[in-house]
Design an enzyme around this catalytic site. Structure first.
Site, PDB file in Angstrom:
ATOM      1  N   LYS A  53       0.421  -1.232   0.123  1.00  0.00           N
ATOM      2  CA  LYS A  53       0.112  -0.357  -0.076  1.00  0.00           C
ATOM      3  C   LYS A  53       0.760   1.469  -0.042  1.00  0.00           C
ATOM      4  O   LYS A  53       1.023   1.585  -0.944  1.00  0.00           O
ATOM      5  CB  LYS A  53      -0.861  -0.193   1.248  1.00  0.00           C
ATOM      6  N   ASP A  75      -7.422   0.598   0.450  1.00  0.00           N
ATOM      7  CA  ASP A  75      -6.929   1.442   2.105  1.00  0.00           C
ATOM      8  C   ASP A  75      -8.778   0.263   2.363  1.00  0.00           C
ATOM      9  O   ASP A  75      -9.332   0.050   1.854  1.00  0.00           O
ATOM     10  CB  ASP A  75      -6.818   2.319   2.256  1.00  0.00           C
TER      11      ASP A  75
END
Ligand code: SF4
Length: 225
Positions: free
Chosen positions: A128, A147
């Site tokens: 991420k 997310d």
């Protein structure tokens, strides 16, 4: 029983969702304040389990005191812990920031690397964070940031039924046109914060209500309840 959507139909629906969200959020971009790739890397590490607003408050002072990797290594861990305390998980984040700074100096000439594999070598940096930095600092479309908002909206919009961020990203990579890989999560995050909230999403005000199989206007069931 409703007919399962084909891959082509799913891609078409997703394209329409993206088109509508682009119109609704023309300024969608990362909310983390930064002036270069290194600052974005540090801000993204700090943003784990915190809010962008909180991180921006902390980095407003932090980036005046620490400008380059060397600066984070000049101070004892306890001092950095104090400086980032309010973002939470400050001990782990301090380890990640100092470990990352050390490796950047030892292996990458003090510069943030431009590839996923190299970024993943940095302590505390997972896909991420690497995707955030590659996409937003360098404009490199290596993957799709997943997310909590992207996860929730991908489930509600039925773009992925997977549970882990890695598998959801794999689904999204297949569905989202590559040119939109960086923008797509920003659109999801903006929409997730404003309309498709975790509890009590505002389906009646949603610009993609027609494209959404989870809308309570269709199902009679409030998503997330
Ligand atoms: S219709 Fe409701 S559940 Fe679907 S995306 Fe919009 S706000 Fe979220």
């Amino acid at each position: 029983m409703a007919k399962r959507e084909s891959m082509d139909e799913l891609k078409k629906r997703l394209r329409e969702v993206v088109r509508r969200l682009k119109r609704a959020y023309p300024d969608a971009k990362t909310a983390l304040n930064h002036t270069n790739a290194f600052e974005l890397l540090i801000a993204t590490i700090l943003s784990a389990q915190s809010t962008d607003e909180r991180v921006n408050i902390v980095t407003a002072d932090l980036f005046r005191k620490y400008r380059k990797p060397e600066d984070f290594l000049k101070v004892p861990a306890s001092e950095l812990e104090r400086d980032i305390h309010s973002t939470g998980f400050f001990r782990n984040k301090t380890k990640s920031i100092q470990g990352t700074s050390k490796l950047l100096l030892e292996k990458f000439d003090g510069q943030v690397p431009h590839t996923m594999d190299e970024l993943l070598e940095l302590p505390g940096v997972a896909r991420k964070t690497a995707n955030v930095v590659l996409g937003n600092a360098f404009g490199i479309k290596a993957g799709v940031v997943v997310d909590t908002h992207v996860t929730r909206l991908s489930h509600r919009l039925d773009f992925s039924g997977e549970k882990t961020a890695e598998k959801i990203e794999r689904d999204l990579i297949e569905l989202v046109p590559r040119k939109d890989w960086v923008l797509f999560p920003h659109l999801m995050i903006f929409h997730g914060r404003k309309i498709c909230k975790a509890r009590s999403p505002l389906c009646a005000e949603c610009v993609v209500e027609k494209q959404c199989p989870s809308s309570y206007l269709k199902t009679g069931v409030m998503p997330g309840s």
